[in-house]
Design a protein around this motif. Sequence first.
Motif, PDB file in Angstrom:
ATOM      1  N   ALA A 149       0.757  -1.293  -0.079  1.00  0.00           N
ATOM      2  CA  ALA A 149      -0.030   0.022  -0.025  1.00  0.00           C
ATOM      3  C   ALA A 149       0.902   1.235   0.274  1.00  0.00           C
ATOM      4  CB  ALA A 149      -0.925   0.071   1.130  1.00  0.00           C
ATOM      5  N   GLN A 150       2.012   1.182   0.661  1.00  0.00           N
ATOM      6  CA  GLN A 150       2.911   2.365   0.923  1.00  0.00           C
ATOM      7  C   GLN A 150       3.526   2.775  -0.379  1.00  0.00           C
ATOM      8  OE1 GLN A 150       5.373   1.395   4.212  1.00  0.00           O
ATOM      9  NE2 GLN A 150       4.177   2.659   5.581  1.00  0.00           N
ATOM     10  N   LEU A 151       4.060   1.623  -1.134  1.00  0.00           N
ATOM     11  CA  LEU A 151       4.554   1.574  -2.325  1.00  0.00           C
ATOM     12  C   LEU A 151       3.550   2.077  -3.502  1.00  0.00           C
ATOM     13  CD1 LEU A 151       7.078   1.372  -4.208  1.00  0.00           C
ATOM     14  CD2 LEU A 151       6.242  -0.988  -4.707  1.00  0.00           C
ATOM     15  N   SER A 152       2.352   1.920  -3.256  1.00  0.00           N
ATOM     16  CA  SER A 152       1.431   2.448  -4.095  1.00  0.00           C
ATOM     17  C   SER A 152       1.118   3.947  -4.032  1.00  0.00           C
ATOM     18  CB  SER A 152       0.026   1.510  -3.984  1.00  0.00           C
ATOM     19  OG  SER A 152      -0.839   1.882  -5.017  1.00  0.00           O
ATOM     20  N   GLN A 153       1.190   4.179  -2.978  1.00  0.00           N
ATOM     21  CA  GLN A 153       0.816   5.657  -2.581  1.00  0.00           C
ATOM     22  C   GLN A 153       2.172   6.419  -3.197  1.00  0.00           C
ATOM     23  OE1 GLN A 153       0.189   6.007   1.793  1.00  0.00           O
ATOM     24  NE2 GLN A 153      -1.415   4.867   1.646  1.00  0.00           N
ATOM     25  N   ILE A 154       3.435   5.844  -2.981  1.00  0.00           N
ATOM     26  CA  ILE A 154       4.692   6.624  -3.422  1.00  0.00           C
ATOM     27  C   ILE A 154       4.566   6.679  -4.599  1.00  0.00           C
ATOM     28  CG2 ILE A 154       7.024   6.313  -3.681  1.00  0.00           C
ATOM     29  CD1 ILE A 154       7.128   5.069  -0.749  1.00  0.00           C
ATOM     30  N   CYS A 155       4.066   5.683  -5.538  1.00  0.00           N
ATOM     31  CA  CYS A 155       4.066   5.792  -6.963  1.00  0.00           C
ATOM     32  C   CYS A 155       3.016   6.704  -7.633  1.00  0.00           C
ATOM     33  CB  CYS A 155       3.839   4.193  -7.804  1.00  0.00           C
ATOM     34  SG  CYS A 155       4.931   2.976  -7.501  1.00  0.00           S
ATOM     35  N   ARG A 156       1.944   6.689  -6.847  1.00  0.00           N
ATOM     36  CA  ARG A 156       0.968   7.725  -7.397  1.00  0.00           C
ATOM     37  C   ARG A 156       1.585   9.097  -7.183  1.00  0.00           C
ATOM     38  NH1 ARG A 156      -2.810   4.164  -4.860  1.00  0.00           N
ATOM     39  NH2 ARG A 156      -2.970   5.437  -2.912  1.00  0.00           N
ATOM     40  N   THR A 157       2.162   9.415  -6.117  1.00  0.00           N
ATOM     41  CA  THR A 157       2.521  10.779  -5.829  1.00  0.00           C
ATOM     42  C   THR A 157       3.723  11.085  -6.868  1.00  0.00           C
ATOM     43  OG1 THR A 157       1.952  10.640  -3.282  1.00  0.00           O
ATOM     44  CG2 THR A 157       3.706  12.436  -4.225  1.00  0.00           C
ATOM     45  N   GLU A 158       4.509  10.369  -6.942  1.00  0.00           N
ATOM     46  CA  GLU A 158       5.855  10.355  -7.953  1.00  0.00           C
ATOM     47  C   GLU A 158       5.592  10.655  -9.114  1.00  0.00           C
ATOM     48  OE1 GLU A 158       9.249  11.228  -7.431  1.00  0.00           O
ATOM     49  OE2 GLU A 158       8.312  11.654  -5.300  1.00  0.00           O
ATOM     50  N   GLY A 159       4.481   9.895  -9.721  1.00  0.00           N
ATOM     51  CA  GLY A 159       3.751   9.808 -10.813  1.00  0.00           C
ATOM     52  C   GLY A 159       3.131  11.385 -11.144  1.00  0.00           C
ATOM     53  N   LEU A 160       2.556  11.712 -10.226  1.00  0.00           N
ATOM     54  CA  LEU A 160       1.859  13.332 -10.443  1.00  0.00           C
ATOM     55  C   LEU A 160       3.045  14.304 -10.530  1.00  0.00           C
ATOM     56  CD1 LEU A 160      -1.496  12.893  -8.540  1.00  0.00           C
ATOM     57  CD2 LEU A 160      -1.018  13.120 -10.858  1.00  0.00           C
ATOM     58  N   ARG A 161       4.034  14.128  -9.459  1.00  0.00           N
ATOM     59  CA  ARG A 161       5.068  15.031  -9.470  1.00  0.00           C
ATOM     60  C   ARG A 161       5.867  15.141 -10.801  1.00  0.00           C
ATOM     61  NH1 ARG A 161      10.116  15.184  -8.819  1.00  0.00           N
ATOM     62  NH2 ARG A 161      10.351  13.004  -8.640  1.00  0.00           N
ATOM     63  N   ILE A 162       6.166  13.892 -11.422  1.00  0.00           N
ATOM     64  CA  ILE A 162       6.755  14.007 -12.791  1.00  0.00           C
ATOM     65  C   ILE A 162       5.989  14.363 -13.712  1.00  0.00           C
ATOM     66  CG2 ILE A 162       7.792  12.473 -14.226  1.00  0.00           C
ATOM     67  CD1 ILE A 162       9.111  11.045 -11.864  1.00  0.00           C
ATOM     68  N   GLY A 163       4.874  14.046 -13.705  1.00  0.00           N
ATOM     69  CA  GLY A 163       4.014  14.132 -14.829  1.00  0.00           C
ATOM     70  C   GLY A 163       3.274  15.736 -14.891  1.00  0.00           C
ATOM     71  N   GLU A 164       3.744  16.380 -13.781  1.00  0.00           N
ATOM     72  CA  GLU A 164       3.265  17.831 -13.902  1.00  0.00           C
ATOM     73  C   GLU A 164       3.720  18.701 -15.110  1.00  0.00           C
ATOM     74  OE1 GLU A 164       2.199  19.989  -9.616  1.00  0.00           O
ATOM     75  OE2 GLU A 164       4.232  19.302  -9.825  1.00  0.00           O
ATOM     76  N   SER A 165       4.954  18.166 -15.389  1.00  0.00           N
ATOM     77  CA  SER A 165       5.653  18.947 -16.444  1.00  0.00           C
ATOM     78  C   SER A 165       5.163  18.513 -17.915  1.00  0.00           C
ATOM     79  CB  SER A 165       7.055  18.369 -16.673  1.00  0.00           C
ATOM     80  OG  SER A 165       7.311  17.034 -16.835  1.00  0.00           O
ATOM     81  N   LEU A 166       4.327  17.580 -17.919  1.00  0.00           N
ATOM     82  CA  LEU A 166       3.456  17.193 -19.267  1.00  0.00           C
ATOM     83  C   LEU A 166       2.363  17.980 -19.726  1.00  0.00           C
ATOM     84  CD1 LEU A 166       3.695  13.141 -18.959  1.00  0.00           C
ATOM     85  CD2 LEU A 166       5.262  14.615 -20.029  1.00  0.00           C
ATOM     86  N   GLY A 167       2.005  18.671 -18.999  1.00  0.00           N
ATOM     87  CA  GLY A 167       1.014  19.746 -19.109  1.00  0.00           C
ATOM     88  C   GLY A 167      -0.465  19.169 -18.726  1.00  0.00           C
ATOM     89  N   ASN A 168      -1.381  19.718 -19.386  1.00  0.00           N
ATOM     90  CA  ASN A 168      -2.844  19.456 -19.073  1.00  0.00           C
ATOM     91  C   ASN A 168      -3.331  17.969 -19.587  1.00  0.00           C
ATOM     92  OD1 ASN A 168      -5.366  19.663 -18.133  1.00  0.00           O
ATOM     93  ND2 ASN A 168      -6.157  21.029 -19.655  1.00  0.00           N
ATOM     94  N   THR A 169      -3.218  16.918 -18.820  1.00  0.00           N
ATOM     95  CA  THR A 169      -3.569  15.788 -19.072  1.00  0.00           C
ATOM     96  C   THR A 169      -4.204  14.920 -18.181  1.00  0.00           C
ATOM     97  OG1 THR A 169      -2.636  13.631 -20.093  1.00  0.00           O
ATOM     98  CG2 THR A 169      -1.308  14.694 -18.502  1.00  0.00           C
ATOM     99  N   HIS A 170      -4.822  13.775 -18.202  1.00  0.00           N
ATOM    100  CA  HIS A 170      -5.323  13.005 -17.165  1.00  0.00           C
ATOM    101  C   HIS A 170      -4.426  12.082 -16.887  1.00  0.00           C
ATOM    102  CE1 HIS A 170      -9.334  14.520 -19.106  1.00  0.00           C
ATOM    103  NE2 HIS A 170      -9.698  14.116 -17.934  1.00  0.00           N
ATOM    104  N   PHE A 171      -4.375  11.774 -15.434  1.00  0.00           N
ATOM    105  CA  PHE A 171      -3.373  10.784 -14.985  1.00  0.00           C
ATOM    106  C   PHE A 171      -4.257   9.835 -14.352  1.00  0.00           C
ATOM    107  CE2 PHE A 171      -1.152  14.855 -14.684  1.00  0.00           C
ATOM    108  CZ  PHE A 171      -0.148  14.550 -15.394  1.00  0.00           C
ATOM    109  N   TYR A 172      -4.198   8.436 -14.914  1.00  0.00           N
ATOM    110  CA  TYR A 172      -4.761   7.296 -14.338  1.00  0.00           C
ATOM    111  C   TYR A 172      -3.818   6.780 -13.505  1.00  0.00           C
ATOM    112  CZ  TYR A 172      -8.429   7.661 -17.980  1.00  0.00           C
ATOM    113  OH  TYR A 172      -9.588   7.973 -18.574  1.00  0.00           O
ATOM    114  N   LEU A 173      -4.371   6.528 -12.279  1.00  0.00           N
ATOM    115  CA  LEU A 173      -3.444   6.152 -11.198  1.00  0.00           C
ATOM    116  C   LEU A 173      -3.854   4.805 -10.597  1.00  0.00           C
ATOM    117  CD1 LEU A 173      -2.832   9.484  -9.304  1.00  0.00           C
ATOM    118  CD2 LEU A 173      -1.510   8.309 -11.069  1.00  0.00           C
ATOM    119  N   ASN A 174      -3.198   3.789 -10.435  1.00  0.00           N
ATOM    120  CA  ASN A 174      -3.548   2.706  -9.959  1.00  0.00           C
ATOM    121  C   ASN A 174      -3.802   2.500  -8.256  1.00  0.00           C
ATOM    122  OD1 ASN A 174      -3.939   0.787 -12.203  1.00  0.00           O
ATOM    123  ND2 ASN A 174      -1.836   1.405 -12.668  1.00  0.00           N
ATOM    124  N   THR A 175      -4.542   1.745  -7.853  1.00  0.00           N
ATOM    125  CA  THR A 175      -4.662   1.263  -6.374  1.00  0.00           C
ATOM    126  C   THR A 175      -4.151  -0.410  -6.383  1.00  0.00           C
ATOM    127  OG1 THR A 175      -6.743   0.456  -6.736  1.00  0.00           O
ATOM    128  CG2 THR A 175      -6.432   2.891  -5.969  1.00  0.00           C
TER     129      THR A 175
END
Length: 179
Positions: free
Chosen positions: A1-27
Amino acid sequence: AQLSQICRTEGLRIGESLGNTHFYLNTHPIELTGPELFASLHTLRDDFPEAQIVLEVHEGAVASSDVLQNVRQVTRDLNMGLAYDDFGAGHSRLKELFEVPPDVLKFDLKFIHGLPFSSQQHRATIQSLIRIVRDLNVVPLAEGVETPDEAAVCQELGFELAQGFLFGRAETAAHWTTI
């Protein structure tokens, strides 16, 4: 569960530079059994207030409609979408689909691979499922689209969204931030 949370946070942090897009985040399925998921979603929304987030829940991970109803309510409250992932891969929880419709239903790649060569009956069955999904105001998404012919048949059958190697392979974040 903690790894999943870290992956979501890091994915969004890195993805911010991609601009306006939808982020599909797994659980991870274990996250649905405790309050940590909801706390992590609130943190994500606080940290990324403008991000267009769609939370993915695997169809086999949910034991009850009540759990999905809680997830649905929290995602709505946080202005996030909800997607059921890998529909048809195993349990195909139609009851939950009707009781707690997501925003997006991701049809498993087993439905998609070989579609250009499938029987008319097979295609008609998938088209009927898509019609049911759309009648619930749910967006049907085809997973695993790898060829232009698969994409064409998916569009013909009524899929509104598609994902797969046809549209690009996984790349490092550095690849996308240098484009």
